[in-house]
Enzyme design. Structure first.
Site, short mmCIF file in Angstrom:
data_model
loop_
_atom_site.label_atom_id
_atom_site.label_comp_id
_atom_site.label_asym_id
_atom_site.label_seq_id
_atom_site.Cartn_x
_atom_site.Cartn_y
_atom_site.Cartn_z
N CYS A 192 4.13 1.08 -1.44
CA CYS A 192 3.77 -0.29 -1.82
C CYS A 192 2.50 -0.24 -2.65
O CYS A 192 1.68 0.66 -2.49
CB CYS A 192 3.53 -1.11 -0.55
SG CYS A 192 3.41 -2.88 -0.83
N GLU A 203 12.24 3.21 5.24
CA GLU A 203 12.76 2.86 6.56
C GLU A 203 13.42 1.49 6.54
O GLU A 203 13.12 0.65 5.71
CB GLU A 203 11.63 2.88 7.59
CG GLU A 203 11.05 4.28 7.75
CD GLU A 203 10.07 4.40 8.90
OE1 GLU A 203 10.21 5.35 9.67
OE2 GLU A 203 9.17 3.54 9.03
N CYS A 258 6.68 -5.00 12.78
CA CYS A 258 6.10 -5.45 11.50
C CYS A 258 4.89 -4.62 11.13
O CYS A 258 3.97 -4.48 11.92
CB CYS A 258 5.58 -6.88 11.61
SG CYS A 258 6.81 -8.10 11.83
N HIS A 274 -1.92 -14.90 6.47
CA HIS A 274 -2.86 -14.07 7.24
C HIS A 274 -4.33 -14.48 7.20
O HIS A 274 -5.13 -13.92 7.95
CB HIS A 274 -2.74 -12.60 6.86
CG HIS A 274 -1.37 -12.05 6.96
ND1 HIS A 274 -0.52 -12.34 7.99
CD2 HIS A 274 -0.67 -11.21 6.14
CE1 HIS A 274 0.63 -11.72 7.81
NE2 HIS A 274 0.57 -11.03 6.69
N CYS A 316 15.96 -5.62 8.78
CA CYS A 316 14.72 -5.66 8.00
C CYS A 316 14.84 -4.59 6.91
O CYS A 316 14.90 -3.41 7.19
CB CYS A 316 13.55 -5.40 8.93
SG CYS A 316 11.98 -5.39 8.08
N CYS A 320 -1.79 -3.10 7.26
CA CYS A 320 -0.38 -2.69 7.15
C CYS A 320 -0.26 -1.19 6.94
O CYS A 320 -0.91 -0.62 6.06
CB CYS A 320 0.28 -3.44 6.00
SG CYS A 320 2.00 -2.98 5.74
N CYS A 350 -2.61 -3.91 1.70
CA CYS A 350 -3.06 -4.84 2.74
C CYS A 350 -3.67 -4.00 3.87
O CYS A 350 -3.05 -3.03 4.32
CB CYS A 350 -1.90 -5.69 3.26
SG CYS A 350 -1.14 -6.69 1.97
N SER A 384 3.25 -14.09 3.55
CA SER A 384 2.30 -13.37 4.40
C SER A 384 0.91 -13.93 4.11
O SER A 384 0.20 -13.43 3.25
CB SER A 384 2.35 -11.87 4.07
OG SER A 384 3.60 -11.36 4.45
N1 SAH Z 1 5.18 -7.20 0.99
C1 SAH Z 1 5.92 -8.23 1.68
C2 SAH Z 1 6.99 -7.68 2.57
C3 SAH Z 1 6.49 -6.94 3.79
S1 SAH Z 1 6.82 -7.96 5.14
C4 SAH Z 1 4.95 -9.11 2.42
O1 SAH Z 1 3.77 -8.78 2.47
O2 SAH Z 1 5.33 -10.16 2.90
C5 SAH Z 1 5.99 -7.24 6.42
C6 SAH Z 1 5.29 -8.28 7.27
O3 SAH Z 1 4.57 -7.63 8.33
C7 SAH Z 1 4.26 -9.03 6.46
O4 SAH Z 1 4.13 -10.36 6.90
C8 SAH Z 1 3.02 -8.24 6.82
O5 SAH Z 1 1.89 -8.93 6.48
C9 SAH Z 1 3.22 -8.01 8.29
N2 SAH Z 1 2.40 -6.91 8.79
C10 SAH Z 1 1.93 -5.86 8.10
N3 SAH Z 1 1.23 -5.05 8.91
C11 SAH Z 1 1.28 -5.59 10.13
C12 SAH Z 1 0.78 -5.18 11.40
N4 SAH Z 1 0.11 -4.04 11.53
N5 SAH Z 1 1.02 -5.97 12.44
C13 SAH Z 1 1.74 -7.10 12.32
N6 SAH Z 1 2.27 -7.52 11.16
C14 SAH Z 1 2.03 -6.77 10.06
#
Ligand code: SAH
Length: 399
Positions: free
Chosen positions: A139, A119, A368, A250, A132, A146, A143, A248
């Site tokens: 992946c 996507e 995201c 978190h 984006c 995600c 995480c 990222s």
């Molecule tokens: N693998 C890379 C690229 C993905 S970016 C990375 O981790 O940075 C996608 C972003 O959305 C990341 O910052 C991820 O941590 C965040 N993300 C993932 N799941 C999410 C969710 N359910 N709600 C809000 N942000 C989320």
């Protein structure tokens, strides 16, 4: 999700039938460097002497004008255009679904030549917009918050498939030839499906094409690559591309980050921040973005905020607080507005910008962390079985 919110945009339905690039054996020029285009021309029998110049001409048509049809490329002789059309294509991923959010966010489900899907999301603002872009189908990272993390890695996208997302978005936004100002596709965030630093060669090749001034011409200052923290690749990303970096993060404690961003077990917070501090070109005007998803009861206390401030000391940084975006079966909830506000205030009062990101495109699962496709990795055995079944069907049908 309301039915009002999700509309299939009709003009795309027709495009979805466009044949997948290179399905007929012609070579797709999308994603090749200039010198690879020149080499492909020579391999196709074009004179070696002019190959470099021809490659530049093709580059202009493909990346500046968005042309996919050799017949339009009028700076090339007619007979050459015909020869090229017989040997090459300028492909696009197929948009097999096109959804528009009530807030204008648009999500394309893209199908690549082998049928795998990923996507890509366009997030418009008043006078600009970010795309984006995905780097992988699925992946490896798992995480916990995600949605993409619930998919296995199916495969890396190649450079053409990554650039193809930008090309397709530009087609739909009708931004050809490459406009200088007022673009609705002004920024790129490598924040779609996948971990870009685990597919760096292809991502790098694609972004160099995107940045090239004689083509798409989106500058490195308008491109942000987001990583969960592949520490050994961060320096290379800075040196080779010089794009903005987003991390990222978190969580501020390894015991928590180990659970929610498991790559932390390999590359813990201290190492990650050291790599960030060494990222080339940092200044107050050019800061690293730390993304922080707000998870109720997991990482959202004032003590977490204070620890974040302590960790970031010495790094030109801004913090992006992301309210958790839910997805079916997600094991977390979003922090309360009050917890988010308090967290943000602490970070802000310590001198860091800490905006709370407004979720965009939640109604179409485009926010995201909500991206996912149905692609699954097929084993060799599966592929052989499918082939055998196809052959058996073909044999059963009388000629
Ligand atoms: N693998 C890379 C690229 C993905 S970016 C990375 O981790 O940075 C996608 C972003 O959305 C990341 O910052 C991820 O941590 C965040 N993300 C993932 N799941 C999410 C969710 N359910 N709600 C809000 N942000 C989320």
């Amino acid at each position: 999700m309301t039915s009002q919110a999700t509309a299939i945009v009709p003009d795309i339905a027709a495009r979805a039938d466009a044949p997948a690039a290179a399905a007929d054996g012609r070579q797709d020029l999308l994603g090749l460097t200039r010198s690879e285009i020149a080499a492909a021309l020579v391999a196709a029998g074009e004179p070696e002497k002019a190959a470099k110049m021809r490659a530049s001409q093709l580059w202009h048509w493909i990346y500046y004008r968005g042309s996919r049809d050799f017949a339009e490329m009028t700076t090339l002789a007619k007979d050459m255009r015909e020869r090229l059309a017989g040997r090459f294509t300028v492909g696009r991923p197929q948009a097999s679904r096109d959804l528009k959010s009530v807030d204008g966010t648009r999500k394309w489900l893209l199908k690549f030549a082998d049928g795998q899907e990923a996507e890509c999301v366009h997030i418009p603002e008043d006078d600009r917009g970010a795309l984006c872009v995905s780097s992988q189908v699925g992946c490896t990272l798992t995480c916990k918050f995600c949605h993409t993390g619930t998919m296995k890695l199916v495969r890396n996208l190649d450079a053409g498939e990554i650039v193809g997302q930008v090309m397709l978005a530009r087609d739909h936004l009708e931004e050809w030839p490459s406009p200088k100002d007022g673009r609705m596709l002004s920024n790129i965030v490598m924040m779609g499906m996948g971990e870009p630093l685990y597919n760096f060669d292809n991502v790098s090749k694609a972004l160099k094409i995107v940045m090239d001034n004689e083509g798409i011409a989106i500058s490195k200052r308008r491109i942000t690559l987001s990583t969960a923290g592949v520490v050994p690749m961060i320096a290379r990303c800075g040196a080779e591309l010089g794009v903005n970096l987003a991390i990222s993060l978190h969580a501020v404690r390894d015991d928590i980050r180990d659970v929610i961003v498991p790559i932390n077990k390999k590359y813990p917070i201290k190492d990650l921040l050291a790599a960030c501090a060494a990222y080339p070109g940092l200044s107050n005007a050019r800061r690293i973005t730390f993304e922080y998803v707000m998870l109720k009861g997991v990482n959202d206390t004032p003590a977490d905020a204070k620890e974040l401030v302590r960790l970031l000391k010495g790094i030109p940084a801004k913090v992006n607080l992301i309210p958790f975006n839910p997805w079916p079966g997600a094991p977390y909830e979003c922090s309360s507005d009050e917890a988010i506000r308090k967290f943000s205030d602490i970070v802000f009062n310590a001198g860091y910008s800490s905006p709370v990101r407004t979720p965009r495109g939640r109604d179409i699962m485009a926010a995201c962390g909500q991206l996912k496709s149905d692609s699954v990795k097929r084993s060799k055995a599966d592929i052989l079985r499918e082939q055998a079944a196809k052959e058996a069907t073909a044999a059963a049908v009388p000629a």
